[in-house]
Design an enzyme around this catalytic site. Structure first.
Site, short mmCIF file in Angstrom:
data_model
loop_
_atom_site.label_atom_id
_atom_site.label_comp_id
_atom_site.label_asym_id
_atom_site.label_seq_id
_atom_site.Cartn_x
_atom_site.Cartn_y
_atom_site.Cartn_z
CD GLU A 114 -3.08 -0.89 0.09
OE1 GLU A 114 -3.08 0.15 -0.57
OE2 GLU A 114 -3.90 -1.81 -0.09
CG ASP A 241 -5.90 -7.00 -8.18
OD1 ASP A 241 -4.85 -7.23 -7.56
OD2 ASP A 241 -6.81 -6.28 -7.72
CD GLU A 351 -14.65 -4.75 -3.14
OE1 GLU A 351 -15.04 -3.89 -3.95
OE2 GLU A 351 -13.54 -4.70 -2.61
CD GLU A 370 -9.86 -1.20 -9.36
OE1 GLU A 370 -10.94 -0.66 -8.98
OE2 GLU A 370 -8.88 -1.34 -8.60
C1 DMJ Z 1 -5.98 0.75 -5.50
O1 DMJ Z 1 -5.27 0.96 -4.35
C2 DMJ Z 1 -5.15 0.10 -6.57
O2 DMJ Z 1 -5.74 0.31 -7.81
C3 DMJ Z 1 -4.95 -1.38 -6.33
O3 DMJ Z 1 -4.25 -2.00 -7.39
C4 DMJ Z 1 -6.26 -2.06 -6.16
N1 DMJ Z 1 -7.09 -1.42 -5.19
C5 DMJ Z 1 -7.23 0.01 -5.19
C6 DMJ Z 1 -8.39 0.53 -6.01
O4 DMJ Z 1 -9.48 -0.24 -6.08
#
Ligand code: DMJ
Length: 464
Positions: A114, A241, A351, A370
């Site tokens: 993060e 992902d 989600e 996204e």
């Molecule tokens: C973000 O922090 C980034 O895009 C991460 O790869 C996935 N989650 C969140 C957004 O949904």
């Protein structure tokens, strides 16, 4: 007369059944202005109640610092958006605040992934935009403090690291956290001439890839001490992902051929085992035709390939964008249509969603970007106005359901639209940025000259 009436009825029926994007022309400049106004509404809410803290909780108008003391999550993550959306004065003031007040000399154990995607990535892009060396110095200092995270027997990073002591902890991780580091660390290497960042992050990515199953798939959780998988479900969703995203993007940004090979190999397996396609689909090969709206990517066991679930969700919506970036427009278009269907089911995406039965499994929506990201990338790749209309619909739904009197709030449940008391920094870093770039003049940012990190921080290749 009768003929005219019949023709009128026919035209009206065509209009009513026409897809949303053929019904009205999208006024891009008006929408870009509206996005800017909404961005400011969210930013000002954060500023009014939580300036100097990590994040805003908009319903209670209180603040959250992830680790008890602030590391300026929202300002750092949002800074390049402030510049890109044209708020230069505000951006400069924020940049000065950051360079004066941000220190990583803190006895806190932070989540490496993060911090890398939100803070390290934010600092690097804002440095590239402004040339402010203090931002690069902050990034370099942060990078150094994060490095002990890679000191595991496998080279796969631990989940947490103490910024002051360097003590790393948390040995159960996942491909997203072990494999989504190279764009940021790699760029830091290029900008500081310190190869160590690139080397450690690249090794982590390769070590993840090396542990793929005989079918060529990765699992959800892995023990970084032993290198053994602890959860073997394979998919393109949470915890995996952006591992795939970075396999492709590290080849584009750095010209790294090993990245390219890992991507080519991995994506072929993803299509073979995860794709869930309509039975009447025509020739589902890489270059073949995919029936529009009839493609999903579900879950299977990484070792047997046996389907474990027919679920997708808001996070999975990054995948059409990645496919489009790779030039696989047939699949990208088809999957984007599926994702838009999921969005339209409740006027906001959930989600977790079971695509076979069309049911919400987890109804949360924490303001994720996204689907907007993929809409923007697909529009840039195809210039098909359908994606502008799709983006307009998504934006209008988003404002309708997530705007709060103070800033923006995620949803607890997309079916009831009940709000939740949190505004993630990625709303400003990503969601609004992609909305803006979709509608803003194309010259605002030349998509061919940048690679977006997973947190939407565009990186320019300024090195040889
Ligand atoms: C973000 O922090 C980034 O895009 C991460 O790869 C996935 N989650 C969140 C957004 O949904």
């Amino acid at each position: 007369m009768k003929y005219k009436l019949l023709l009128g009825v026919y035209c009206l029926s065509l209009l009513l059944t026409a897809p949303v994007w053929t019904q009205d022309k999208v006024d891009r400049s008006k929408l870009a202005d509206k996005v800017k106004a909404e961005f400011l509404h969210a930013w000002n809410g954060y500023k009014q109640y939580c300036w100097g803290h990590d994040d805003l909780k908009p319903l209670t108008k209180t603040c959250r610092d992830w680790y008890g003391q602030s590391i300026l999550m929202t300002p750092v993550d949002s800074l390049d958006s402030l510049y890109l959306l044209g708020f230069k004065k505000e951006a400069d003031a924020t940049r000065e605040y950051i360079t004066k007040n941000l220190s990583f000399d803190k006895d806190i154990s932070v989540q490496n992934f993060e911090i890398v995607i939100r803070i390290l990535g934010g600092l690097i892009t804002s440095y590239q935009i402004t040339g402010d060396k203090k931002l690069l110095a902050l990034a370099d200092d942060l990078g150094t403090r994060l490095l002990p995270v890679f000191d595991s027997p496998t080279g796969l990073p631990y989940k947490y690291v103490n910024l002051k002591t360097g003590r790393a902890s948390g040995n159960i991780s996942n491909p997203a956290e072990t494999g989504t580091l190279l764009l940021e660390f790699g760029t830091l290497s290029k900008l500081t001439n310190k190869p160590v960042y690139y080397d450690k992050a690249k090794r982590a990515l390769v070590e993840t890839y090396k542990r793929r199953s005989p079918l060529g798939l990765v699992g959800t959780n892995i023990n970084v001490d032993t290198g053994k998988w602890t959860t073997t479900e394979s998919h393109v969703s949470a915890e995996i992902d952006s591992y795939y995203e970075y396999l492709l993007k590290c080849s584009i940004l750095f010209g790294d051929t090993e990245c390219r090979d890992m991507w080519e190999d991995s994506i072929a397996k993803v299509h073979s085992y995860l794709a869930d396609e309509g039975t009447d689909m025509v020739n589902p090969s890489r270059t073949g035709n995919v029936k529009v709206g009839d493609l999903w990517y579900g879950r299977v066991d990484m070792n047997t390939g046996k389907r474990t679930a027919t679920v997708t969700g808001a996070l999975d919506a990054f995948f059409p964008g990645v496919l489009a970036l790779d030039g696989d427009l047939n699949r990208a278009r088809a999957l984007q249509d599926s994702m838009f269907k999921m969005w339209q089911a409740h006027g906001i995406e959930p989600e977790v969603y079971d695509y076979r039965i069309g049911k919400v499994v987890n109804g949360g929506y924490p303001l994720r970007p996204e689907i907007v990201e993929s809409t923007y990338i697909l529009y840039q790749a195809t210039k098909d106005p359908k994606y502008l209309a799709m983006g307009k619909q998504i934006f209008e739904d988003f404002v309708k359901h997530c705007r709060h009197d103070v800033a923006y709030a995620g949803l607890k449940n997309v079916e009831t639209k009940e709000k939740t008391d949190y505004m993630h920094s990625f709303l400003l870093a990503e969601t609004f940025k992609y909305f803006y770039l979709l509608f803003a003049p194309d010259k605002t940012l030349d998509i061919k000259k940048v690679v977006f990190t997973t947190e939407a921080h565009p990186i320019r290749r300024t090195w040889k």
